[in-house]
Design a protein around this motif. Structure first.
Motif, PDB file in Angstrom:
ATOM      1  N   ALA A 111       1.061   8.786  -6.292  1.00  0.00           N
ATOM      2  CA  ALA A 111       0.993  10.089  -5.616  1.00  0.00           C
ATOM      3  C   ALA A 111      -0.343  10.293  -4.897  1.00  0.00           C
ATOM      4  N   LEU A 112      -0.672   9.351  -4.005  1.00  0.00           N
ATOM      5  CA  LEU A 112      -1.942   9.398  -3.288  1.00  0.00           C
ATOM      6  C   LEU A 112      -1.723   9.643  -1.798  1.00  0.00           C
ATOM      7  N   SER A 113      -2.581  10.452  -1.216  1.00  0.00           N
ATOM      8  CA  SER A 113      -2.574  10.657   0.229  1.00  0.00           C
ATOM      9  C   SER A 113      -3.159   9.410   0.903  1.00  0.00           C
ATOM     10  N   ASP A 114      -3.082   9.348   2.228  1.00  0.00           N
ATOM     11  CA  ASP A 114      -3.678   8.223   2.949  1.00  0.00           C
ATOM     12  C   ASP A 114      -5.177   8.094   2.652  1.00  0.00           C
ATOM     13  N   PRO A 115      -5.961   9.194   2.779  1.00  0.00           N
ATOM     14  CA  PRO A 115      -7.395   9.065   2.480  1.00  0.00           C
ATOM     15  C   PRO A 115      -7.668   8.679   1.016  1.00  0.00           C
ATOM     16  N   ALA A 116      -6.890   9.220   0.099  1.00  0.00           N
ATOM     17  CA  ALA A 116      -7.090   8.895  -1.320  1.00  0.00           C
ATOM     18  C   ALA A 116      -6.750   7.433  -1.594  1.00  0.00           C
ATOM     19  N   MET A 117      -5.696   6.931  -0.962  1.00  0.00           N
ATOM     20  CA  MET A 117      -5.321   5.523  -1.138  1.00  0.00           C
ATOM     21  C   MET A 117      -6.411   4.621  -0.577  1.00  0.00           C
ATOM     22  N   GLU A 118      -6.933   4.969   0.592  1.00  0.00           N
ATOM     23  CA  GLU A 118      -8.001   4.179   1.196  1.00  0.00           C
ATOM     24  C   GLU A 118      -9.217   4.122   0.268  1.00  0.00           C
ATOM     25  N   GLU A 119      -9.570   5.259  -0.303  1.00  0.00           N
ATOM     26  CA  GLU A 119     -10.706   5.309  -1.226  1.00  0.00           C
ATOM     27  C   GLU A 119     -10.463   4.433  -2.442  1.00  0.00           C
ATOM     28  N   ARG A 120      -9.256   4.512  -3.014  1.00  0.00           N
ATOM     29  CA  ARG A 120      -8.939   3.699  -4.201  1.00  0.00           C
ATOM     30  C   ARG A 120      -8.972   2.210  -3.869  1.00  0.00           C
TER      31      ARG A 120
ATOM     32  N   LEU B  70      -6.129  -3.025  -7.103  1.00  0.00           N
ATOM     33  CA  LEU B  70      -5.275  -2.490  -6.046  1.00  0.00           C
ATOM     34  C   LEU B  70      -5.392  -3.326  -4.778  1.00  0.00           C
ATOM     35  N   ARG B  71      -6.610  -3.721  -4.437  1.00  0.00           N
ATOM     36  CA  ARG B  71      -6.810  -4.592  -3.261  1.00  0.00           C
ATOM     37  C   ARG B  71      -6.107  -5.921  -3.450  1.00  0.00           C
ATOM     38  N   ASN B  72      -6.213  -6.481  -4.640  1.00  0.00           N
ATOM     39  CA  ASN B  72      -5.539  -7.756  -4.922  1.00  0.00           C
ATOM     40  C   ASN B  72      -4.028  -7.622  -4.787  1.00  0.00           C
ATOM     41  N   PHE B  73      -3.468  -6.553  -5.345  1.00  0.00           N
ATOM     42  CA  PHE B  73      -2.028  -6.330  -5.277  1.00  0.00           C
ATOM     43  C   PHE B  73      -1.568  -6.211  -3.833  1.00  0.00           C
ATOM     44  N   ALA B  74      -2.365  -5.542  -3.001  1.00  0.00           N
ATOM     45  CA  ALA B  74      -2.005  -5.337  -1.602  1.00  0.00           C
ATOM     46  C   ALA B  74      -2.292  -6.576  -0.747  1.00  0.00           C
ATOM     47  N   GLY B  75      -2.967  -7.552  -1.299  1.00  0.00           N
ATOM     48  CA  GLY B  75      -3.305  -8.741  -0.523  1.00  0.00           C
ATOM     49  C   GLY B  75      -4.436  -8.500   0.452  1.00  0.00           C
ATOM     50  N   LEU B  76      -5.324  -7.577   0.109  1.00  0.00           N
ATOM     51  CA  LEU B  76      -6.448  -7.220   0.981  1.00  0.00           C
ATOM     52  C   LEU B  76      -7.782  -7.712   0.453  1.00  0.00           C
ATOM     53  N   ALA B  77      -7.762  -8.434  -0.637  1.00  0.00           N
ATOM     54  CA  ALA B  77      -9.024  -8.894  -1.255  1.00  0.00           C
ATOM     55  C   ALA B  77      -9.583 -10.108  -0.561  1.00  0.00           C
TER      56      ALA B  77
ATOM     57  N   VAL C 201       0.842  -1.198   0.000  1.00  0.00           N
ATOM     58  CA  VAL C 201       0.000   0.000   0.000  1.00  0.00           C
ATOM     59  C   VAL C 201       0.877   1.246   0.000  1.00  0.00           C
ATOM     60  N   HIS C 202       1.921   1.253   0.815  1.00  0.00           N
ATOM     61  CA  HIS C 202       2.824   2.409   0.872  1.00  0.00           C
ATOM     62  C   HIS C 202       3.473   2.667  -0.491  1.00  0.00           C
ATOM     63  N   LEU C 203       3.926   1.618  -1.143  1.00  0.00           N
ATOM     64  CA  LEU C 203       4.549   1.801  -2.454  1.00  0.00           C
ATOM     65  C   LEU C 203       3.538   2.286  -3.492  1.00  0.00           C
ATOM     66  N   MET C 204       2.327   1.752  -3.455  1.00  0.00           N
ATOM     67  CA  MET C 204       1.305   2.236  -4.394  1.00  0.00           C
ATOM     68  C   MET C 204       1.012   3.715  -4.157  1.00  0.00           C
ATOM     69  N   GLN C 205       0.993   4.129  -2.889  1.00  0.00           N
ATOM     70  CA  GLN C 205       0.773   5.549  -2.589  1.00  0.00           C
ATOM     71  C   GLN C 205       1.841   6.404  -3.257  1.00  0.00           C
TER      72      GLN C 205
END
Length: 82
Positions: free
Chosen positions: A59-68, A75-82, A51-55
Motif C-alpha cells: 500500500a505505497l504511493s509512487d513517492p513512498a515506493m521510490e523512497e523504500r 526490495l531493490r533486489n526483488f525488483a531487479g534494480l540492484a 515494483v507495481h505489485l510491491m506498491q
C-alpha cells in the motif's frame, strides 16, 4: 524499519517469487508496454511489474515506493534494480 518487519517483507517477497506466474504476466503485458526509441528509454518491463505489485502489496504511493527502493536492499533486489 525494525528487523522483524524487514524479515516479514523478505519472507513475503520470497513467497511471491514462487507463486506469482511471472512469465505469463510478462507475456500478457509485453505487447502493451512502451518500446525504446521515442523519448526516454523505459525501465525493464519485469522491474516495473515487480515494483507495481510491491506498491499494491505494501500500500505505497509512487513517492513512498521510490523512497523504500532507495532504503531497502531486498526490495531493490526483488525488483531487479540492484
Amino acid at each position: 524499519m525494525e528487523v522483524e518487519v524487514i524479515l516479514k517483507v523478505v519472507e513475503l517477497l520470497e513467497e511471491m517469487e514462487v507463486v506469482v506466474p511471472w512469465k505469463a504476466l510478462l507475456k500478457l503485458i509485453e505487447p502493451h508496454y512502451p518500446m525504446a526509441g521515442r523519448g526516454r528509454r523505459p525501465y525493464a518491463l519485469e522491474s516495473m511489474l515487480r515494483v507495481h505489485l510491491m506498491q499494491n502489496w505494501f500500500a505505497l504511493s509512487d513517492p513512498a515506493m521510490e523512497e523504500r527502493l532507495y532504503e531497502i536492499t531486498s526490495l531493490r533486489n526483488f525488483a531487479g534494480l540492484a
